[in-house]
Design an enzyme around this catalytic site. Sequence first.
Site, PDB file in Angstrom:
ATOM      1  N   TYR A  48     -26.387 -21.316  33.480  1.00  0.00           N
ATOM      2  CA  TYR A  48     -25.225 -21.344  32.560  1.00  0.00           C
ATOM      3  C   TYR A  48     -23.943 -20.924  33.281  1.00  0.00           C
ATOM      4  CZ  TYR A  48     -28.838 -21.199  28.853  1.00  0.00           C
ATOM      5  OH  TYR A  48     -29.923 -21.430  28.050  1.00  0.00           O
ATOM      6  N   HIS A 106     -36.922 -21.004  33.704  1.00  0.00           N
ATOM      7  CA  HIS A 106     -36.151 -21.855  32.790  1.00  0.00           C
ATOM      8  C   HIS A 106     -36.853 -23.173  32.462  1.00  0.00           C
ATOM      9  CE1 HIS A 106     -31.687 -22.514  31.535  1.00  0.00           C
ATOM     10  NE2 HIS A 106     -32.495 -23.149  30.707  1.00  0.00           N
TER      11      HIS A 106
HETATM   12  N1  LIG Z   1     -34.136 -22.472  27.510  1.00  0.00           N
HETATM   13  C1  LIG Z   1     -33.428 -23.570  27.363  1.00  0.00           C
HETATM   14  O1  LIG Z   1     -33.673 -24.603  28.006  1.00  0.00           O
HETATM   15  C2  LIG Z   1     -32.298 -23.573  26.378  1.00  0.00           C
HETATM   16  C3  LIG Z   1     -31.718 -24.785  25.959  1.00  0.00           C
HETATM   17  C4  LIG Z   1     -30.686 -24.749  25.033  1.00  0.00           C
HETATM   18  C5  LIG Z   1     -30.257 -23.521  24.526  1.00  0.00           C
HETATM   19  N2  LIG Z   1     -30.829 -22.344  24.957  1.00  0.00           N
HETATM   20  C6  LIG Z   1     -30.406 -21.020  24.416  1.00  0.00           C
HETATM   21  O2  LIG Z   1     -30.411 -21.068  22.992  1.00  0.00           O
HETATM   22  C7  LIG Z   1     -29.118 -20.734  22.494  1.00  0.00           C
HETATM   23  C8  LIG Z   1     -28.840 -21.450  21.190  1.00  0.00           C
HETATM   24  O3  LIG Z   1     -28.981 -22.844  21.324  1.00  0.00           O
HETATM   25  P1  LIG Z   1     -27.757 -23.856  21.467  1.00  0.00           P
HETATM   26  O4  LIG Z   1     -26.551 -23.121  21.899  1.00  0.00           O
HETATM   27  O5  LIG Z   1     -28.198 -24.981  22.309  1.00  0.00           O
HETATM   28  O6  LIG Z   1     -27.541 -24.465  20.021  1.00  0.00           O
HETATM   29  P2  LIG Z   1     -27.528 -23.956  18.498  1.00  0.00           P
HETATM   30  O7  LIG Z   1     -27.461 -22.467  18.450  1.00  0.00           O
HETATM   31  O8  LIG Z   1     -28.611 -24.668  17.795  1.00  0.00           O
HETATM   32  O9  LIG Z   1     -26.179 -24.590  17.955  1.00  0.00           O
HETATM   33  C9  LIG Z   1     -24.925 -24.223  18.434  1.00  0.00           C
HETATM   34  C10 LIG Z   1     -23.904 -25.131  17.742  1.00  0.00           C
HETATM   35  O10 LIG Z   1     -23.862 -24.836  16.345  1.00  0.00           O
HETATM   36  C11 LIG Z   1     -22.529 -24.478  15.956  1.00  0.00           C
HETATM   37  N3  LIG Z   1     -22.676 -23.378  14.989  1.00  0.00           N
HETATM   38  C12 LIG Z   1     -23.116 -22.123  15.238  1.00  0.00           C
HETATM   39  N4  LIG Z   1     -23.184 -21.406  14.100  1.00  0.00           N
HETATM   40  C13 LIG Z   1     -22.757 -22.217  13.120  1.00  0.00           C
HETATM   41  C14 LIG Z   1     -22.597 -22.039  11.715  1.00  0.00           C
HETATM   42  N5  LIG Z   1     -22.904 -20.881  11.135  1.00  0.00           N
HETATM   43  N6  LIG Z   1     -22.125 -23.078  10.985  1.00  0.00           N
HETATM   44  C15 LIG Z   1     -21.817 -24.261  11.579  1.00  0.00           C
HETATM   45  N7  LIG Z   1     -21.934 -24.495  12.909  1.00  0.00           N
HETATM   46  C16 LIG Z   1     -22.418 -23.470  13.664  1.00  0.00           C
HETATM   47  C17 LIG Z   1     -21.829 -24.060  17.240  1.00  0.00           C
HETATM   48  O11 LIG Z   1     -20.456 -24.363  17.196  1.00  0.00           O
HETATM   49  P3  LIG Z   1     -19.314 -23.249  17.511  1.00  0.00           P
HETATM   50  O12 LIG Z   1     -19.669 -22.594  18.813  1.00  0.00           O
HETATM   51  O13 LIG Z   1     -18.053 -24.039  17.547  1.00  0.00           O
HETATM   52  O14 LIG Z   1     -19.369 -22.300  16.346  1.00  0.00           O
HETATM   53  C18 LIG Z   1     -22.526 -24.956  18.277  1.00  0.00           C
HETATM   54  O15 LIG Z   1     -21.918 -26.241  18.296  1.00  0.00           O
HETATM   55  C19 LIG Z   1     -28.208 -21.143  23.648  1.00  0.00           C
HETATM   56  O16 LIG Z   1     -26.903 -20.623  23.574  1.00  0.00           O
HETATM   57  C20 LIG Z   1     -28.993 -20.647  24.835  1.00  0.00           C
HETATM   58  O17 LIG Z   1     -28.862 -19.241  25.000  1.00  0.00           O
HETATM   59  C21 LIG Z   1     -31.843 -22.377  25.871  1.00  0.00           C
END
Ligand SMILES: NC(=O)c1ccc[n+]([C@@H]2O[C@H](COP(=O)([O-])OP(=O)(O)OC[C@H]3O[C@@H](n4cnc5c(N)ncnc54)[C@H](OP(=O)(O)O)[C@@H]3O)[C@@H](O)[C@H]2O)c1
Length: 279
Positions: A48, A106
């Site tokens: 990241y 990862h």
């Molecule tokens: N291990 C892996 O391969 C892997 C892959 C992906 C993710 N991850 C981890 O998992 C975490 C979470 O997953 P993610 O970031 O991919 O996606 P997510 O949490 O499913 O979704 C994030 C999205 O949702 C929006 N959002 C957040 N809260 C909201 C709400 N209450 N209402 C409306 N929209 C909302 C955010 O926009 P805004 O920011 O504009 O609010 C962003 O566009 C990551 O940050 C990372 O730490 C790990």
Amino acid sequence: MEIVKLNNGVEMPILGYGVYQVTPEECERCVADALSVGYRSIDTAQAYYNEESVGRAVKKSGIARDEIFITTKVWISNAGYEQAKASIDESLRKLQSDYVDLLLIHQPFNDYYGTYRAMEEAYKTGKARAIGVSNFYPDRFVDLAEFCEIKPMVNQVETHVFNQQVEPQKIMERYGTHVMSWGPFAEGRNEFFTNTILKTIGEKYGKSVAQTALRFLIQRGVIVIPKSARKERMIENFNVFDFALTNEDMQEIGGLDQKKSLFFSHYDLEMVQWLVGYK
Ligand SMILES: NC(=O)c1ccc[n+]([C@@H]2O[C@H](COP(=O)([O-])OP(=O)(O)OC[C@H]3O[C@@H](n4cnc5c(N)ncnc54)[C@H](OP(=O)(O)O)[C@@H]3O)[C@@H](O)[C@H]2O)c1
């Protein structure tokens, strides 16, 4: 905050804050906001490119290090015993800490057995309080879990209402491994935030789609790390402990499961080639 007890007794908040796709410039402010809201678990990764921002935000917060749970992950290009070992030290330097609370592989590519041995060593020498994997589908998960010395404490996999990981969760439980959800909102895919079932159920409790979706996972014992760059959404996503879904609600949301990824498959050759080439 509810906690999850990992298979080595370490306690981890069931709700944390993820910083994927948060730029290094923005990340320090985001983590500072998340900590001020009350989050005490932060999920980052070498890939990241924002571990340094996380480290700075934690340091500047003035909150005792042992009150914050930090997760990071070793990327594919750092796989293999020697390289992984060096990369773990580099992550600790960036995070300004002598240890991480949870260290994950990862992706299950390159020499991940070598990586895991470096992580087992980090665990034994106190550089990681817990170790585990990420994106290990059941086949690779069982392979590693059977033959490693220290069973993975966590497997962080895509988990949300459209891909619920019910069967994989059962397999992981056999090894005492907790499911940690990435993408709890599927990053908004499949019209996530306007889903009628989540909306209708949430309205009964005065809760949003996001809160209802998180609550569903939490009630299944899944660790969640939603990401938002906006403080008001961080607050919204944090306020999920003052209501409970009924068995009927759980069953209805259970019906949304498509049992497949909305992002990628590790059985898709092109995707694997892209992932292993990402640096
Ligand atoms: N291990 C892996 O391969 C892997 C892959 C992906 C993710 N991850 C981890 O998992 C975490 C979470 O997953 P993610 O970031 O991919 O996606 P997510 O949490 O499913 O979704 C994030 C999205 O949702 C929006 N959002 C957040 N809260 C909201 C709400 N209450 N209402 C409306 N929209 C909302 C955010 O926009 P805004 O920011 O504009 O609010 C962003 O566009 C990551 O940050 C990372 O730490 C790990």
